[in-house]
Design a protein around this motif. Structure first.
Motif, mmCIF file in Angstrom:
data_model
loop_
_atom_site.group_PDB
_atom_site.id
_atom_site.type_symbol
_atom_site.label_atom_id
_atom_site.label_comp_id
_atom_site.label_asym_id
_atom_site.label_seq_id
_atom_site.Cartn_x
_atom_site.Cartn_y
_atom_site.Cartn_z
ATOM 1 N N LEU A 148 0.830 -1.202 0.000
ATOM 2 C CA LEU A 148 0.000 0.000 0.000
ATOM 3 C C LEU A 148 0.868 1.256 0.000
ATOM 4 C CD1 LEU A 148 -2.832 1.227 0.229
ATOM 5 C CD2 LEU A 148 -2.667 0.978 2.696
ATOM 6 N N LEU A 149 1.936 1.237 0.799
ATOM 7 C CA LEU A 149 2.846 2.377 0.834
ATOM 8 C C LEU A 149 3.562 2.551 -0.506
ATOM 9 C CD1 LEU A 149 4.403 1.871 4.387
ATOM 10 C CD2 LEU A 149 2.856 3.701 3.680
ATOM 11 N N LEU A 150 3.955 1.440 -1.106
ATOM 12 C CA LEU A 150 4.609 1.523 -2.412
ATOM 13 C C LEU A 150 3.647 2.092 -3.451
ATOM 14 C CD1 LEU A 150 6.949 0.998 -4.327
ATOM 15 C CD2 LEU A 150 6.151 -1.361 -4.569
ATOM 16 N N GLN A 151 2.408 1.665 -3.409
ATOM 17 C CA GLN A 151 1.417 2.176 -4.348
ATOM 18 C C GLN A 151 1.253 3.686 -4.186
ATOM 19 O OE1 GLN A 151 -2.114 -0.201 -4.339
ATOM 20 N NE2 GLN A 151 -3.204 1.072 -5.820
ATOM 21 N N ALA A 152 1.233 4.156 -2.957
ATOM 22 C CA ALA A 152 1.119 5.599 -2.716
ATOM 23 C C ALA A 152 2.334 6.346 -3.252
ATOM 24 C CB ALA A 152 0.947 5.858 -1.221
ATOM 25 N N ARG A 153 3.538 5.779 -3.031
ATOM 26 C CA ARG A 153 4.753 6.425 -3.541
ATOM 27 C C ARG A 153 4.751 6.486 -5.066
ATOM 28 N NH1 ARG A 153 7.426 3.389 0.445
ATOM 29 N NH2 ARG A 153 8.227 1.916 -1.111
ATOM 30 N N LEU A 154 4.288 5.413 -5.697
ATOM 31 C CA LEU A 154 4.244 5.402 -7.164
ATOM 32 C C LEU A 154 3.272 6.455 -7.689
ATOM 33 C CD1 LEU A 154 4.266 1.537 -7.648
ATOM 34 C CD2 LEU A 154 6.054 3.109 -8.421
ATOM 35 N N LEU A 155 2.141 6.603 -7.034
ATOM 36 C CA LEU A 155 1.185 7.635 -7.446
ATOM 37 C C LEU A 155 1.800 9.025 -7.322
ATOM 38 C CD1 LEU A 155 -2.071 6.157 -5.884
ATOM 39 C CD2 LEU A 155 -1.659 6.541 -8.332
ATOM 40 N N GLN A 156 2.531 9.248 -6.238
ATOM 41 C CA GLN A 156 3.216 10.535 -6.089
ATOM 42 C C GLN A 156 4.261 10.722 -7.175
ATOM 43 O OE1 GLN A 156 3.753 9.641 -1.599
ATOM 44 N NE2 GLN A 156 4.123 11.824 -1.812
ATOM 45 N N GLN A 157 5.007 9.660 -7.460
ATOM 46 C CA GLN A 157 6.040 9.736 -8.489
ATOM 47 C C GLN A 157 5.440 10.097 -9.848
ATOM 48 O OE1 GLN A 157 8.500 6.237 -8.562
ATOM 49 N NE2 GLN A 157 9.513 6.790 -10.473
ATOM 50 N N LEU A 158 4.222 9.612 -10.098
ATOM 51 C CA LEU A 158 3.536 9.883 -11.360
ATOM 52 C C LEU A 158 2.703 11.161 -11.293
ATOM 53 C CD1 LEU A 158 2.412 6.213 -12.069
ATOM 54 C CD2 LEU A 158 4.139 7.512 -13.342
ATOM 55 N N GLU A 159 2.938 11.970 -10.249
ATOM 56 C CA GLU A 159 2.220 13.236 -10.040
ATOM 57 C C GLU A 159 0.716 13.018 -9.962
ATOM 58 O OE1 GLU A 159 3.489 16.038 -12.969
ATOM 59 O OE2 GLU A 159 5.573 16.068 -12.264
ATOM 60 N N ARG A 160 0.344 11.946 -9.285
ATOM 61 C CA ARG A 160 -1.062 11.631 -9.049
ATOM 62 C C ARG A 160 -1.292 11.487 -7.541
ATOM 63 N NH1 ARG A 160 -1.651 6.420 -12.746
ATOM 64 N NH2 ARG A 160 -3.599 6.224 -11.577
ATOM 65 N N GLY A 161 -0.654 12.396 -6.812
ATOM 66 C CA GLY A 161 -0.711 12.328 -5.362
ATOM 67 C C GLY A 161 -2.110 12.405 -4.803
ATOM 68 N N GLU A 162 -3.015 13.118 -5.504
ATOM 69 C CA GLU A 162 -4.390 13.231 -4.997
ATOM 70 C C GLU A 162 -5.083 11.873 -4.968
ATOM 71 O OE1 GLU A 162 -4.402 13.486 -9.385
ATOM 72 O OE2 GLU A 162 -3.264 14.484 -7.797
ATOM 73 N N GLU A 163 -4.664 10.939 -5.841
ATOM 74 C CA GLU A 163 -5.251 9.603 -5.836
ATOM 75 C C GLU A 163 -4.739 8.768 -4.669
ATOM 76 O OE1 GLU A 163 -5.206 7.564 -9.663
ATOM 77 O OE2 GLU A 163 -4.798 9.490 -10.643
ATOM 78 N N ALA A 164 -3.552 9.124 -4.174
ATOM 79 C CA ALA A 164 -2.995 8.371 -3.050
ATOM 80 C C ALA A 164 -3.722 8.681 -1.749
ATOM 81 C CB ALA A 164 -1.503 8.682 -2.908
ATOM 82 N N MET A 165 -4.317 9.865 -1.643
ATOM 83 C CA MET A 165 -4.942 10.274 -0.388
ATOM 84 C C MET A 165 -6.066 9.322 0.044
ATOM 85 S SD MET A 165 -3.169 12.825 0.578
ATOM 86 C CE MET A 165 -4.185 13.329 1.947
ATOM 87 N N PRO A 166 -7.063 9.061 -0.800
ATOM 88 C CA PRO A 166 -8.129 8.120 -0.351
ATOM 89 C C PRO A 166 -7.598 6.708 -0.122
ATOM 90 C CG PRO A 166 -8.399 8.696 -2.684
ATOM 91 C CD PRO A 166 -7.354 9.614 -2.129
ATOM 92 N N LEU A 167 -6.592 6.313 -0.905
ATOM 93 C CA LEU A 167 -6.011 4.986 -0.730
ATOM 94 C C LEU A 167 -5.396 4.859 0.661
ATOM 95 C CD1 LEU A 167 -5.322 2.351 -2.342
ATOM 96 C CD2 LEU A 167 -3.098 3.408 -2.798
ATOM 97 N N LEU A 168 -4.620 5.874 1.077
ATOM 98 C CA LEU A 168 -4.000 5.854 2.396
ATOM 99 C C LEU A 168 -5.049 5.975 3.504
ATOM 100 C CD1 LEU A 168 -0.903 8.115 1.635
ATOM 101 C CD2 LEU A 168 -0.880 5.658 2.114
#
Length: 576
Positions: A224-244
């Protein structure tokens, strides 16, 4: 390094006992037995040892007790090879791992794994050591053994260990992962390890897609943490918020997850929410001063000055992050317009990362309040107390004086510094810049030429000399050659682009000058670049656009001397 090993039972050895207990060094973390219960209850069998072997092992233990770890390791490695006993090999492996002896750790781990095929600890140890040695296919074979016995693997370690290897090695390891995934397509540990490897191979989209295929996305925190980091890396940090956030509902006590969520809130500029998360973390982990410091910094970013002061003072009382706490306390007091309190805190910052910034701010505060003599005294005392920082402290004082246009005082200070450090290039560069303010172009060129003799590829010195020749002399061809050399060294520096545009303007190349100056202003919206671009536009008959460029720059820096002088020279007025 720990002071001693746990001593094996010497009396048992001296009494001729034919077994050796596979104990571990004192203080080493216990190894969790992940074998099936039926296997865990089976008694371990060891080989019979000769008197020579027993003597060598006892010598090793006594050597370890006396901090002669080289003898202890040597004896255990020798006897592991000689006896092929898994207990001896495990003991040798623990010692080698403890000492960071990579080859010995690999050798003993392989002996241990070969002679204890049912020990998942042994197979894991061999896999990790093989991965460290770059032998990934062999490592994966041992990992598969662990996997088949439903034990915890280290596929993530295999992926991370390949980060610094060559592309061919990473490609080979990916093939190994794919072969295992054909057999175990839904194994979460394998999927996570491959996703990590794809991330290391700079393939974030594929890594993210792989993680999103997992059936139970919120059960394991690491993926889950890796998925959030990848979203941030792809400049999709807003998608990581609900996931976290969903992950936190499932794992409310997980520190890593909440910390990642809090940091992402900061990146999303949701500072009040971030404060709440960091405060929750600190309540749960009150002795974690890294969290306390992070919370203080978030409070500073949110301009909650008084709240930040509370946490920073706690850090000072606890003796943690002390210099950084004093430095940030001073920042908070400055924001609260309490300069005396800020000066006290800046003065308490000791040598380290925050020392020079503290000295710089302290000096600027004192000079701004017309306490120049005090500033000079403090800096002189600092140079005496911290001679390793003497040059930087001279430069701090000189720069602060130059900002106040006290150029002669700054000149005298740099001359004093150069008497003490005659060949320091930073001091020489500073004197060159001060020489330009004094119209002493001979001294400027002498100092910059000296720097370039020592460092021919010093782009800053090349640019400074080239710009000065273009701006203050008619040596345009020479100036252009110097600036172009600087541009080849650092093509993205907007200051060099500005100089290149300006020398082209001096040479009459107006099209090229405009192109370069537009690039420079876009990358660095500076008042001097705006003055230059406006002048080129004016010369090209684009007066209306020139005025817009100047107006924008004046709005940001109304006291700019170069803008005012350019306006006066071209329009007859300092105002638009």
């Amino acid at each position: 390094m720990k002071s001693s090993f746990a001593l094996l039972t010497a009396l048992a050895l001296l009494g001729g006992c034919q077994v050796l207990s596979p104990s571990v060094p004192d203080g080493s973390p216990p190894v969790e037995d992940s074998s099936p219960p039926a296997q865990a209850q089976q008694p371990k069998t060891y080989a019979s040892f000769t008197q020579e072997t027993l003597y060598a092992l006892l010598t090793a233990e006594l050597a370890g007790q006396r901090n002669r770890f080289d003898i202890a390791l040597g004896n255990y490695v020798q006897q592991a090879n000689a006896t092929q006993d898994p207990g001896v090999a495990e003991r040798g492996f623990r010692i080698a791992e403890y000492l960071g002896a990579e080859q010995a750790a690999l050798d003993t781990a392989l002996i241990w794994a070969t002679n204890a095929p049912d020990s998942l600890d042994a197979q894991r140890a061999a896999a990790v050591q093989l991965a460290r040695a770059g032998r990934y296919d062999e490592s994966m074979s041992h990992m598969e053994t662990v996997l088949l016995h439903q034990g915890d693997t280290h596929f993530d370690f295999l992926a991370l260990s390949a980060a610094e290897t060559d592309p061919d090695t990473r490609a080979g390891l990916l093939q190994s992962f794919d072969r295992l995934l054909e057999k175990h397509p839904h194994n979460g540990q394998l999927l996570f390890g491959k996703a990590l490897l794809l991330q290391q191979d700079e393939r974030p989209e594929e890594a993210l897609e792989l993680l999103e295929t997992r059936t139970s996305k919120l059960d394991d925190v690491a993926p889950l943490l890796l998925q959030a980091r990848l979203l941030q890396q792809l400049e999709r940090g807003e998608e990581a918020m609900p996931l976290l956030a969903q992950g936190l509902e499932r794992h409310p006590e997980d520190k890593r997850l909440r910390l990642t969520y809090a940091r992402l809130l900061v990146q999303q500029d949701r500072l009040d929410d971030a404060k709440g998360e960091f405060a929750t973390l600190l309540q749960r982990f009150p002795n974690d001063d890294d969290l306390r410091f992070s919370l203080a910094l978030v409070c500073l970013e949110a301009e909650a000055w008084r709240e930040a002061i509370v946490y920073l003072e706690e850090l000072v009382e606890r003796g943690s992050h002390v210099d950084a706490a004093h430095y940030n306390l001073a920042r908070a007091y400055e924001a609260l317009e309490e300069p005396e309190s800020a000066l006290i805190e800046y003065a308490l910052v000791g040598p380290g990362n925050d020392y020079l910034p503290a000295q710089a701010r302290q000096t600027e505060l004192l000079l701004a309040s017309q306490r120049g003599a005090e500033a000079s005294t403090r800096l002189r005392e600092a140079r005496e107390a911290q001679p390793d920082y003497a040059i930087q402290l001279y430069l701090i004082e000189s720069e602060a004086l130059a900002k106040q246009e006290r150029h002669e005082t700054a000149w005298s200070l740099i001359e004093q510094a150069l008497e003490q450090f005659p060949d320091d290039l930073n001091l020489l560069y500073t004197r060159a810049m001060l020489a330009e303010k004094r119209d002493d172009l001979g001294q400027l060129e002498q100092d910059l030429r000296f720097i370039l003799e020592r460092e021919p590829d010093n782009a800053m010195a090349l640019n400074a000399l080239g710009y000065t020749l273009a701006d203050r002399t008619t040596r345009y061809a020479e100036a252009k050659a110097l600036i172009e050399q600087a541009h080849q060294i650092d093509p993205d520096d907007p200051a060099i682009l500005d100089s290149l545009g300006w020398v082209n303007y001096r040479l009459g190349n107006l099209d090229e000058a405009e192109r370069l100056l537009r690039q420079a202003l876009q990358r660095f919206p500076d008042h001097e670049v705006a003055a230059h671009l406006g002048e080129v536009l004016w010369a090209r008959g684009k007066q209306r656009e020139a005025r817009r460029v100047w107006a924008g720059a004046l709005k940001e820096q109304p006291d700019s001397a170069i803008l005012r002088s350019t306006l006066l020279r071209l329009t007859g007025s300092e105002t638009l």
